[in-house]
Design a protein around this motif. Structure first.
Motif, short mmCIF file in Angstrom:
data_model
loop_
_atom_site.label_atom_id
_atom_site.label_comp_id
_atom_site.label_asym_id
_atom_site.label_seq_id
_atom_site.Cartn_x
_atom_site.Cartn_y
_atom_site.Cartn_z
N HIS A 31 8.93 23.56 68.90
CA HIS A 31 9.67 24.32 67.92
C HIS A 31 10.18 23.46 66.76
O HIS A 31 11.29 23.64 66.24
CB HIS A 31 10.82 25.12 68.55
CG HIS A 31 11.30 26.18 67.61
ND1 HIS A 31 12.48 26.85 67.75
CD2 HIS A 31 10.74 26.66 66.48
CE1 HIS A 31 12.62 27.69 66.75
NE2 HIS A 31 11.57 27.60 65.97
N ARG A 40 9.69 22.49 62.91
CA ARG A 40 9.14 23.28 61.80
C ARG A 40 8.19 22.44 60.98
O ARG A 40 7.53 22.92 60.09
CB ARG A 40 10.25 23.82 60.92
CG ARG A 40 10.93 25.00 61.55
CD ARG A 40 12.40 24.76 61.70
NE ARG A 40 13.04 25.87 62.35
CZ ARG A 40 14.01 25.70 63.22
NH1 ARG A 40 14.42 24.49 63.56
NH2 ARG A 40 14.59 26.74 63.76
N GLN A 63 4.93 24.26 58.84
CA GLN A 63 4.41 25.55 59.30
C GLN A 63 3.83 26.31 58.11
O GLN A 63 2.78 26.92 58.21
CB GLN A 63 5.55 26.40 59.89
CG GLN A 63 6.22 25.78 61.07
CD GLN A 63 7.30 26.70 61.65
OE1 GLN A 63 7.38 26.83 62.85
NE2 GLN A 63 8.12 27.31 60.83
N THR A 70 11.35 38.96 65.94
CA THR A 70 12.45 39.31 66.83
C THR A 70 13.01 40.66 66.36
O THR A 70 13.25 40.82 65.16
CB THR A 70 13.54 38.22 66.76
OG1 THR A 70 12.93 36.96 67.03
CG2 THR A 70 14.65 38.45 67.76
N PRO A 130 19.08 41.40 69.68
CA PRO A 130 19.52 39.99 69.65
C PRO A 130 19.55 39.36 68.26
O PRO A 130 19.55 38.13 68.16
CB PRO A 130 18.44 39.32 70.50
CG PRO A 130 17.20 40.09 70.16
CD PRO A 130 17.64 41.52 69.90
N ILE A 131 19.53 40.18 67.22
CA ILE A 131 19.54 39.61 65.88
C ILE A 131 20.97 39.18 65.51
O ILE A 131 21.90 39.97 65.68
CB ILE A 131 19.06 40.64 64.83
CG1 ILE A 131 17.73 41.27 65.24
CG2 ILE A 131 18.98 40.01 63.44
CD1 ILE A 131 16.51 40.47 64.96
N ALA A 132 21.11 37.96 65.03
CA ALA A 132 22.40 37.49 64.54
C ALA A 132 22.56 38.00 63.11
O ALA A 132 21.69 37.75 62.27
CB ALA A 132 22.45 35.97 64.56
N SER A 181 20.07 27.69 66.47
CA SER A 181 18.94 27.01 65.83
C SER A 181 18.06 27.98 65.04
O SER A 181 16.84 27.97 65.17
CB SER A 181 18.08 26.29 66.87
OG SER A 181 18.63 25.04 67.12
N SER A 214 17.36 29.75 61.03
CA SER A 214 17.58 29.31 59.64
C SER A 214 17.94 30.43 58.68
O SER A 214 18.02 30.18 57.48
CB SER A 214 16.39 28.51 59.14
OG SER A 214 15.25 28.78 59.85
N ALA A 215 18.17 31.63 59.19
CA ALA A 215 18.60 32.70 58.28
C ALA A 215 19.29 33.82 59.06
O ALA A 215 18.97 34.06 60.22
CB ALA A 215 17.41 33.27 57.54
N THR A 264 9.67 35.15 61.27
CA THR A 264 9.67 33.84 60.62
C THR A 264 8.29 33.20 60.77
O THR A 264 7.44 33.70 61.51
CB THR A 264 10.73 32.91 61.23
OG1 THR A 264 10.32 32.57 62.55
CG2 THR A 264 12.09 33.56 61.28
N LEU A 265 8.10 32.09 60.09
CA LEU A 265 6.79 31.43 60.14
C LEU A 265 6.43 30.98 61.54
O LEU A 265 5.27 31.03 61.93
CB LEU A 265 6.78 30.23 59.18
CG LEU A 265 6.89 30.57 57.70
CD1 LEU A 265 6.70 29.31 56.86
CD2 LEU A 265 5.88 31.64 57.29
N SER A 266 7.43 30.58 62.34
CA SER A 266 7.08 30.13 63.69
C SER A 266 6.60 31.32 64.53
O SER A 266 5.73 31.16 65.39
CB SER A 266 8.24 29.40 64.37
OG SER A 266 9.29 30.27 64.65
N ASP A 267 7.14 32.50 64.27
CA ASP A 267 6.66 33.69 64.98
C ASP A 267 5.19 33.94 64.66
O ASP A 267 4.39 34.26 65.54
CB ASP A 267 7.47 34.94 64.56
CG ASP A 267 8.94 34.83 64.94
OD1 ASP A 267 9.24 34.25 66.00
OD2 ASP A 267 9.79 35.35 64.19
P1 ADP Z 1 11.35 29.10 61.92
O1 ADP Z 1 11.27 28.73 63.35
O2 ADP Z 1 10.10 29.78 61.42
O3 ADP Z 1 11.75 28.00 61.03
P2 ADP Z 1 13.89 30.30 62.50
O4 ADP Z 1 14.37 29.00 63.02
O5 ADP Z 1 14.81 31.01 61.55
O6 ADP Z 1 12.52 30.18 61.74
O7 ADP Z 1 13.54 31.26 63.71
C1 ADP Z 1 13.36 30.84 65.03
C2 ADP Z 1 13.20 32.06 65.95
O8 ADP Z 1 14.42 32.80 65.95
C3 ADP Z 1 12.12 33.04 65.53
O9 ADP Z 1 11.49 33.52 66.69
C4 ADP Z 1 12.85 34.17 64.84
O10 ADP Z 1 12.23 35.43 65.02
C5 ADP Z 1 14.21 34.12 65.48
N1 ADP Z 1 15.28 34.41 64.52
C6 ADP Z 1 15.35 34.01 63.23
N2 ADP Z 1 16.48 34.45 62.64
C7 ADP Z 1 17.14 35.16 63.57
C8 ADP Z 1 18.38 35.88 63.58
N3 ADP Z 1 19.16 35.97 62.51
N4 ADP Z 1 18.74 36.48 64.75
C9 ADP Z 1 17.96 36.40 65.84
N5 ADP Z 1 16.80 35.75 65.90
C10 ADP Z 1 16.38 35.13 64.78
#
Ligand code: ADP
Length: 377
Positions: free
Chosen positions: A156, A158, A180, A209, A227-229, A248, A250-251, A347-350
């Motif tokens: 994980h 980036r 990524q 997510t 589970p969205i923040a 962890s 980023s948005a 996100t890009l990792s998804d």
């Molecule tokens: P990336 O890994 O692409 O840099 P993030 O770190 O923001 O992006 O996302 C990591 C994981 O957490 C991804 O699976 C994403 O779907 C999830 N995620 C991103 N933002 C949120 C949020 N606000 N609430 C819950 N899950 C999140």
């Protein structure tokens, strides 16, 4: 009706074969600049350098040992701010974050470097905060893009620093950093035909997510978007910094009382605030902090769950998008839902995870009942 799963799977397979037959070198841009920071720099100078060069991360270089020393990323700065807020007074935090040397971050100096000459002992910030340690990984530029992508997903991280060796001195050479975004962009540029086959909606592919309870029926006091923040325009920036650090991510989508997405607050936004000099500005409300955004902020990218993976990859080809907020729209609207209501985040990792294949092909998740209706309507 959804186009054939077979065409989709075969396009995915072909993208994976493409990644296996190309190296990280192949994905280098024709010309690029690499900003490397010396571990002796203090955080303030390092931040200035990142901002001046328009980048959000950089490899670290230990010049005493002529060795690569890990990556500095925005999340490091977030953790550092969080750490100081927890452990020190406001003023102390403001003064100290900036004078802190990069080598004292994350126990970088725990090896042979004596700490006594420096202002600070090394700190294990991640450990103190109980968050994950950033992986100290690397890859040779001639390794395959598929292996590089796997490593990015598994750890994980980036971004993946690409290291070579100078044959004369035997020293490490930082060749580039594979992000990524770069990887997905490389796919989007070179796998044009395959991308056109990726018509299946993102939600059906389980990319991203999503809000667990679509009717938001949760007990009083619980997050209806779990589970969205999420945050509102009145949330203090510091609370959001805490979410970034703890989870962890980023948005964080900024929503109103109805759950309508009004904005997105990103880790890079915190860096803008910090650059303005005032750590006190973390007490600002999100609405005030958003006013500080640079006028060339590219905007929040929104999509609906019926958008396809192919469309997303096409978007990645055209612009530097790092995440998309998924909102209810179209189908949901027809069913009486309100347009713009938060549904999820991608996100890009998804995306990378799906493309590389954490789950094996054909294991597409059955869409929820509502989606089935949509699919057949
Ligand atoms: P990336 O890994 O692409 O840099 P993030 O770190 O923001 O992006 O996302 C990591 C994981 O957490 C991804 O699976 C994403 O779907 C999830 N995620 C991103 N933002 C949120 C949020 N606000 N609430 C819950 N899950 C999140």
């Amino acid at each position: 009706l959804y186009p054939s799963q077979e065409a989709h799977d075969s396009a995915l397979n072909s993208i994976r074969a493409f990644l296996k037959s190309h190296t990280a070198y192949d994905a280098f841009p024709v010309s690029f600049r690499l900003i490397v920071l010396d571990t002796k720099l203090n955080v303030k100078k390092a931040l200035q350098c990142l901002l001046l060069n328009g980048v959000v991360s950089a490899p670290l270089w230990n010049s005493d040992k002529s060795k690569f020393a890990g990556m500095l990323t925005v999340l490091d700065i977030i953790h550092l701010i969080q750490y100081y807020y927890r452990t020190a007074s406001y003023d102390y935090a403001a003064a100290d974050v900036e004078t802190f040397r990069l080598e004292s971050l994350r126990g970088l100096s725990t090896s042979a470097i004596p700490t006594s000459n420096f202002t600070h002992q090394s700190l294990d910030i991640e450990k103190e905060l109980g968050v994950d340690q950033p992986p100290l990984l690397r890859e040779h530029p001639s390794s395959s893009l598929y292996d590089a992508a796997r490593l990015l997903i598994q750890t994980h991280a980036r971004r993946l620093p690409l290291l070579d060796h100078d044959t004369e001195t035997g020293h490490e050479v930082i060749a580039s950093v594979l992000t990524q975004y770069r990887l997905l962009k490389f796919i989007s540029i070179n796998c044009h035909k395959e991308i056109q086959q990726l018509h299946i909606p993102l939600r059906r592919l389980k990319i991203g997510t999503y809000v667990a309870n679509l009717r938001h029926e949760v007990p009083e006091g619980q997050n209806p978007y779990y589970p969205i923040a999420t945050a509102s325009l009145n949330t203090p920036v510091f609370d959001v910094v805490h979410m970034f650090s703890e989870r962890s991510i980023s948005a964080v989508p900024i929503i109103d009382e109805e759950g309508i997405v009004v904005n997105l607050y990103e880790t890079v936004d915190v860096i803008t605030l910090v650059r303005l000099g005032a750590y006190q500005s973390l007490d600002l409300k999100i609405s005030e902090a958003l006013n500080q955004r640079s006028p060339d902020f590219p905007g929040v990218v929104i999509c609906t769950s019926s958008d396809s993976l192919g469309t997303l990859l096409q978007l990645i080809k055209m612009r530097r998008v790092h995440r998309l907020v998924v909102v209810e729209g179209e189908e949901e609207e027809r069913r009486g839902g309100k347009k713009g209501r938060l549904l999820g985040i991608i996100t890009l990792s998804d995306v990378l995870q799906y493309v590389i294949g954490a789950a094996s092909i054909g294991e597409g998740i059955e869409p929820p009942e509502e989606d089935n209706k949509t699919a057949n309507s």
